[in-house]
Write an enzyme that holds these catalytic residues in place. Structure first.
Site, PDB file in Angstrom:
ATOM      1  N   LEU A 132       0.852  -1.085   0.067  1.00 38.34           N
ATOM      2  CA  LEU A 132       0.092   0.105   0.007  1.00 38.34           C
ATOM      3  C   LEU A 132       0.947   1.143   0.015  1.00 38.34           C
ATOM      4  O   LEU A 132       2.009   1.057   0.507  1.00 38.34           O
ATOM      5  CB  LEU A 132      -0.950   0.014   1.131  1.00 38.34           C
ATOM      6  CG  LEU A 132      -2.030  -1.097   1.300  1.00 38.34           C
ATOM      7  CD1 LEU A 132      -2.588  -1.117   2.836  1.00 38.34           C
ATOM      8  CD2 LEU A 132      -2.913  -1.073   0.365  1.00 38.34           C
ATOM      9  N   ASP A 133       0.519   2.327  -0.555  1.00 33.59           N
ATOM     10  CA  ASP A 133       1.206   3.712  -0.615  1.00 33.59           C
ATOM     11  C   ASP A 133       1.207   4.010   0.976  1.00 33.59           C
ATOM     12  O   ASP A 133       0.476   3.569   1.787  1.00 33.59           O
ATOM     13  CB  ASP A 133       0.414   4.592  -1.360  1.00 33.59           C
ATOM     14  CG  ASP A 133       0.061   4.477  -2.613  1.00 33.59           C
ATOM     15  OD1 ASP A 133       0.986   3.830  -3.196  1.00 33.59           O
ATOM     16  OD2 ASP A 133      -0.789   5.282  -3.179  1.00 33.59           O
ATOM     17  N   ARG A 134       2.221   4.855   1.316  1.00 33.18           N
ATOM     18  CA  ARG A 134       2.481   5.097   2.674  1.00 33.18           C
ATOM     19  C   ARG A 134       1.341   5.572   3.279  1.00 33.18           C
ATOM     20  O   ARG A 134       1.174   5.472   4.531  1.00 33.18           O
ATOM     21  CB  ARG A 134       3.694   6.427   2.699  1.00 33.18           C
ATOM     22  CG  ARG A 134       3.967   7.007   3.931  1.00 33.18           C
ATOM     23  CD  ARG A 134       4.887   8.140   3.863  1.00 33.18           C
ATOM     24  NE  ARG A 134       6.002   7.808   3.433  1.00 33.18           N
ATOM     25  CZ  ARG A 134       6.999   7.543   4.389  1.00 33.18           C
ATOM     26  NH1 ARG A 134       6.970   7.697   5.592  1.00 33.18           N
ATOM     27  NH2 ARG A 134       8.331   7.374   4.086  1.00 33.18           N
TER      28      ARG A 134
END
Length: 317
Positions: A132-134
């Site tokens: 997942l993105d940050r």
């Protein structure tokens, strides 16, 4: 670890049988050169040995050593599912999935490395299946050994059973269902027209590629630098001036949800990289809340559901 398979094709090579069971060339190489074994009816053989119908092929996969370049961290994990093959955890917003040269610490990979080290598992490598993105929260999927990882790689029949659902929040839009037939006829299949119009549910099929001059941002583009991307959505709640979308990814392009909806003029709340702002939320309102897959070793359908985090819930109150 060891795994056994029954041959069903006469005169088939061992490597052919293993390939049919998802054993990759890389894994076969690990078995050959890193201390593993291939047994046919309990007798050691090589990968080109010819099999008879009913022969039992067993692979002994060597334990995976510690990755000295990944620092283990004593960070508590919110574990949603675990067995001897897979690990599913809840990633908080603001935590990267993997380390990088600039940020070698503080990632989910560090936390998982610390966990498997404390548990004393035979395999100490970290294998990420979905990331997942940050600033996206929610479900992350790991495997606990390389064969389990290979079975969930792209192209595998089990990978095709993997499905992820996301919650996203955008500013309230006019549902297509309230428009007149004449107004509906003016709305294209994929692109939102003036007046903030969006169907109650639908599918976005728009290719995505890198934004020229950026190594981070993506955009919808229709040239050789793009790849097909498909996103399904449904408006599940309209509240407090916002729309809550339930989204299914059919492809896994970088920033896919954020790019698709920003292209429609509907940047996610808090997504300042793709046209939003931090007025209501300091990060993009995106949360992976559902994961399902057919377990390669049990053939069981695994379904995992995760509640929406408080910061997104508060937007809808």
């Amino acid at each position: 670890m060891q795994f056994s398979f029954t041959n069903e094709i006469d005169h088939s090579m061992v490597k052919g049988l293993l390939r049919r069971h998802g054993v990759s060339k890389r894994l076969l190489s690990n078995i050959k050169f890193d201390g593993g074994k291939i047994l046919v009816n309990q007798v050691e053989q090589n990968a080109i040995y010819r099999l008879k119908i009913g022969d039992i092929v067993t692979i002994i996969v060597p334990d995976e050593p510690d990755n000295e370049f990944l620092t283990p961290e004593d960070t508590p994990l919110d574990i949603l599912f675990e067995d001897e093959h897979y690990l599913v955890v809840n990633k908080p917003a603001g935590v990267p999935s993997i380390t990088g040269a600039v940020h070698p610490n503080g990632a989910m990979s560090n936390a998982v490395k610390g966990y498997i080290s404390r548990q004393g598992y035979a395999n100490q490598a970290v294998h990420i299946i979905t990331r997942l993105d940050r600033d996206t929260s929610g479900i992350m999927f790991f495997s606990k050994h390389r064969y389990a990882h290979a079975l969930m790689n792209m192209g595998s029949k089990y990978r095709s059973t993997l499905q992820k659902h996301y919650f996203a929040i955008v500013n309230a839009v006019t549902p297509l269902s309230v428009l007149t037939e004449e107004e509906q006829a003016m709305v294209s299949e994929n692109l939102r027209q003036s007046g903030q119009v969006l169907p109650d549910e639908g599918e976005i099929n728009l290719p995505i590629g890198r934004l020229d001059g950026s190594i981070i941002q993506r955009q919808v583009r229709f040239d050789e630098g793009s790849k097909s991307a498909s996103t399904s959505f449904k408006i599940v709640q309209k509240r407090n001036g916002f729309d809550l979308l339930d989204i299914i990814l059919h492809t896994g392009r970088t920033h896919q949800i954020r790019v698709h909806f920003s292209h429609l003029g509907l940047s996610l709340i808090g997504d300042d990289l793709y046209g939003g702002n931090h007025e209501h939320l300091p990060r993009q309102a995106l949360h992976c809340h559902h994961l399902q897959f057919v377990h390669p070793f049990t053939e069981e359908l695994i379904e995992i559901e995760l509640d929406m985090p408080d910061d997104m819930k508060n937007l809808l109150k």
